[in-house]
Design a protein around this motif. Sequence first.
Motif, mmCIF file in Angstrom:
data_model
loop_
_atom_site.group_PDB
_atom_site.id
_atom_site.type_symbol
_atom_site.label_atom_id
_atom_site.label_comp_id
_atom_site.label_asym_id
_atom_site.label_seq_id
_atom_site.Cartn_x
_atom_site.Cartn_y
_atom_site.Cartn_z
ATOM 1 N N ASP A 67 43.041 -47.712 22.606
ATOM 2 C CA ASP A 67 43.069 -49.093 22.133
ATOM 3 C C ASP A 67 41.849 -49.365 21.257
ATOM 4 O O ASP A 67 40.710 -49.318 21.716
ATOM 5 C CB ASP A 67 43.090 -50.050 23.324
ATOM 6 C CG ASP A 67 43.188 -51.502 22.902
ATOM 7 O OD1 ASP A 67 43.364 -51.764 21.696
ATOM 8 O OD2 ASP A 67 43.078 -52.378 23.782
ATOM 9 N N ARG A 68 42.083 -49.654 19.989
ATOM 10 C CA ARG A 68 40.987 -49.851 19.045
ATOM 11 C C ARG A 68 40.617 -51.314 18.848
ATOM 12 O O ARG A 68 39.693 -51.640 18.104
ATOM 13 C CB ARG A 68 41.357 -49.264 17.679
ATOM 14 C CG ARG A 68 41.443 -47.754 17.660
ATOM 15 C CD ARG A 68 41.837 -47.280 16.274
ATOM 16 N NE ARG A 68 43.254 -47.495 16.014
ATOM 17 C CZ ARG A 68 43.783 -47.564 14.790
ATOM 18 N NH1 ARG A 68 43.021 -47.463 13.736
ATOM 19 N NH2 ARG A 68 45.088 -47.739 14.635
ATOM 20 N N THR A 69 41.282 -52.227 19.537
ATOM 21 C CA THR A 69 41.096 -53.652 19.255
ATOM 22 C C THR A 69 39.691 -54.144 19.573
ATOM 23 O O THR A 69 39.171 -55.030 18.893
ATOM 24 C CB THR A 69 42.118 -54.491 20.044
ATOM 25 O OG1 THR A 69 41.987 -54.204 21.453
ATOM 26 C CG2 THR A 69 43.540 -54.164 19.591
ATOM 27 N N SER A 70 39.060 -53.564 20.606
ATOM 28 C CA SER A 70 37.730 -54.038 20.985
ATOM 29 C C SER A 70 36.670 -52.953 20.842
ATOM 30 O O SER A 70 35.568 -53.089 21.358
ATOM 31 C CB SER A 70 37.745 -54.549 22.436
ATOM 32 O OG SER A 70 38.101 -53.502 23.322
ATOM 33 N N ASP B 238 57.086 -35.327 21.091
ATOM 34 C CA ASP B 238 57.052 -36.752 21.392
ATOM 35 C C ASP B 238 55.980 -37.079 22.429
ATOM 36 O O ASP B 238 55.233 -38.045 22.290
ATOM 37 C CB ASP B 238 58.414 -37.223 21.903
ATOM 38 C CG ASP B 238 59.479 -37.244 20.813
ATOM 39 O OD1 ASP B 238 59.099 -37.344 19.634
ATOM 40 O OD2 ASP B 238 60.666 -37.143 21.149
ATOM 41 N N ALA B 239 55.913 -36.264 23.490
ATOM 42 C CA ALA B 239 55.035 -36.566 24.614
ATOM 43 C C ALA B 239 53.563 -36.402 24.279
ATOM 44 O O ALA B 239 52.720 -37.133 24.794
ATOM 45 C CB ALA B 239 55.398 -35.679 25.804
ATOM 46 N N VAL B 240 53.232 -35.428 23.445
ATOM 47 C CA VAL B 240 51.827 -35.165 23.124
ATOM 48 C C VAL B 240 51.478 -35.650 21.723
ATOM 49 O O VAL B 240 50.565 -36.454 21.541
ATOM 50 C CB VAL B 240 51.502 -33.664 23.268
ATOM 51 C CG1 VAL B 240 50.072 -33.372 22.813
ATOM 52 C CG2 VAL B 240 51.679 -33.227 24.716
ATOM 53 N N LEU B 241 52.182 -35.156 20.734
ATOM 54 C CA LEU B 241 51.797 -35.446 19.363
ATOM 55 C C LEU B 241 51.946 -36.930 19.038
ATOM 56 O O LEU B 241 51.019 -37.557 18.523
ATOM 57 C CB LEU B 241 52.624 -34.582 18.417
ATOM 58 C CG LEU B 241 52.090 -34.424 16.996
ATOM 59 C CD1 LEU B 241 52.499 -33.085 16.423
ATOM 60 C CD2 LEU B 241 52.607 -35.542 16.109
ATOM 61 N N GLN B 242 53.098 -37.483 19.353
ATOM 62 C CA GLN B 242 53.333 -38.877 18.997
ATOM 63 C C GLN B 242 52.619 -39.843 19.941
ATOM 64 O O GLN B 242 51.955 -40.786 19.495
ATOM 65 C CB GLN B 242 54.834 -39.172 18.989
ATOM 66 C CG GLN B 242 55.167 -40.601 18.558
ATOM 67 C CD GLN B 242 56.668 -40.838 18.455
ATOM 68 O OE1 GLN B 242 57.468 -39.969 18.772
ATOM 69 N NE2 GLN B 242 57.033 -42.016 18.001
ATOM 70 N N ALA B 243 52.727 -39.611 21.249
ATOM 71 C CA ALA B 243 52.186 -40.566 22.212
ATOM 72 C C ALA B 243 50.670 -40.489 22.362
ATOM 73 O O ALA B 243 50.025 -41.485 22.685
ATOM 74 C CB ALA B 243 52.842 -40.351 23.579
ATOM 75 N N HIS B 244 50.099 -39.298 22.123
ATOM 76 C CA HIS B 244 48.660 -39.130 22.348
ATOM 77 C C HIS B 244 47.876 -38.796 21.087
ATOM 78 O O HIS B 244 46.874 -39.454 20.780
ATOM 79 C CB HIS B 244 48.416 -38.035 23.396
ATOM 80 C CG HIS B 244 48.787 -38.433 24.781
ATOM 81 N ND1 HIS B 244 47.941 -39.128 25.611
ATOM 82 C CD2 HIS B 244 49.928 -38.240 25.497
ATOM 83 C CE1 HIS B 244 48.526 -39.345 26.770
ATOM 84 N NE2 HIS B 244 49.735 -38.818 26.725
ATOM 85 N N LEU B 245 48.276 -37.752 20.379
ATOM 86 C CA LEU B 245 47.446 -37.276 19.287
ATOM 87 C C LEU B 245 47.435 -38.215 18.083
ATOM 88 O O LEU B 245 46.417 -38.310 17.385
ATOM 89 C CB LEU B 245 47.884 -35.874 18.866
ATOM 90 C CG LEU B 245 47.698 -34.790 19.932
ATOM 91 C CD1 LEU B 245 48.062 -33.419 19.379
ATOM 92 C CD2 LEU B 245 46.260 -34.781 20.464
ATOM 93 N N GLU B 246 48.524 -38.901 17.826
ATOM 94 C CA GLU B 246 48.508 -39.853 16.722
ATOM 95 C C GLU B 246 47.526 -40.995 16.974
ATOM 96 O O GLU B 246 46.674 -41.285 16.128
ATOM 97 C CB GLU B 246 49.915 -40.365 16.436
ATOM 98 C CG GLU B 246 50.795 -39.308 15.761
ATOM 99 C CD GLU B 246 52.131 -39.850 15.300
ATOM 100 O OE1 GLU B 246 52.447 -41.027 15.618
ATOM 101 O OE2 GLU B 246 52.876 -39.113 14.626
ATOM 102 N N PRO B 247 47.573 -41.670 18.143
ATOM 103 C CA PRO B 247 46.569 -42.720 18.366
ATOM 104 C C PRO B 247 45.159 -42.174 18.541
ATOM 105 O O PRO B 247 44.190 -42.823 18.132
ATOM 106 C CB PRO B 247 47.061 -43.423 19.638
ATOM 107 C CG PRO B 247 47.959 -42.450 20.317
ATOM 108 C CD PRO B 247 48.594 -41.662 19.213
ATOM 109 N N HIS C 41 39.250 -41.121 13.628
ATOM 110 C CA HIS C 41 39.109 -41.292 12.181
ATOM 111 C C HIS C 41 38.483 -42.645 11.858
ATOM 112 O O HIS C 41 37.554 -42.738 11.035
ATOM 113 C CB HIS C 41 40.472 -41.169 11.513
ATOM 114 C CG HIS C 41 40.479 -41.553 10.064
ATOM 115 N ND1 HIS C 41 39.804 -40.835 9.101
ATOM 116 C CD2 HIS C 41 41.067 -42.604 9.422
ATOM 117 C CE1 HIS C 41 39.982 -41.408 7.916
ATOM 118 N NE2 HIS C 41 40.733 -42.477 8.083
ATOM 119 N N THR C 42 38.957 -43.695 12.500
ATOM 120 C CA THR C 42 38.467 -45.043 12.221
ATOM 121 C C THR C 42 37.046 -45.245 12.719
ATOM 122 O O THR C 42 36.197 -45.791 11.997
ATOM 123 C CB THR C 42 39.395 -46.083 12.873
ATOM 124 O OG1 THR C 42 40.712 -45.940 12.347
ATOM 125 C CG2 THR C 42 38.902 -47.501 12.606
#
Length: 245
Positions: free
Chosen positions: A43-46, A133-142, A148-149
């Motif tokens: 979560d990057r919001t805070s 789906d379980a690793v790349l999309q759900a974890h590694l993308e966020p 990066h941010t």
Amino acid sequence: MVLLLLVDLDPELIALRPLGGFFVLRTSGAPAGSPPPLAETYDRTSLDVYENSMTFRVRKVAESLRAPELRIAASVAQQGLAARLWSVALGCAVRYGRLPDLDPELLCWDPDAGAPDDLWLTEVRPSAKDAADAVLQAHLEPLTALVHTRYRVAEGLLWGNAASALAGAARQLERWALAHGRTEDAVRTRALAAGLFAHPRLAGALDTSLRRRSCCLYYRVPGGGVCGDCCFTRPPRSSPRATSG
């Protein structure tokens, strides 16, 4: 197509234990302090106001390695977590023929632990998702977006880390399978890894010999040198910014 023999997931995921520390997934005995689920880490919001698990981990890695820049420690931390996530997913896919639900709301990570990273699954229930789906999309993308941010680490470098971590996990699992006469498990491992390497996020991150096309920056820590799959054969003398893509 890879045909996997489906085996019921046991509550302790015992079949992962012989594979080595990177593959073990705790399902009981919550770590001290009850670390939050990875969903909170991503979560990057805070993030600019409060410290979260990733900022803690990066600082811990930086202190341990005496890294001259936080972005170097961020790269190392991201790759370490990616290696654990891939190992768990591949191990379950090969040994059970299916994955448990690895949703970031269920999977907890202790940022204060040593290596390999300590993961704890709060509930074991079967999932219909594959490793992509379980690793790349759900974890590694966020996770990649977060690092990066927050630390300005190039996305290409981070996806190179993810691909390198996948190659390492697959190599270790295949080696274990062959050493124990489990030829079919070795074949499944190779096929699963090949399918994952074809994913648009990972395609092109490694060459045909599984040498990466980017550098994780580890050579910049004191005494670090280059990794075995690095795009460099020796530590470069040019600006480190040139190696971040």
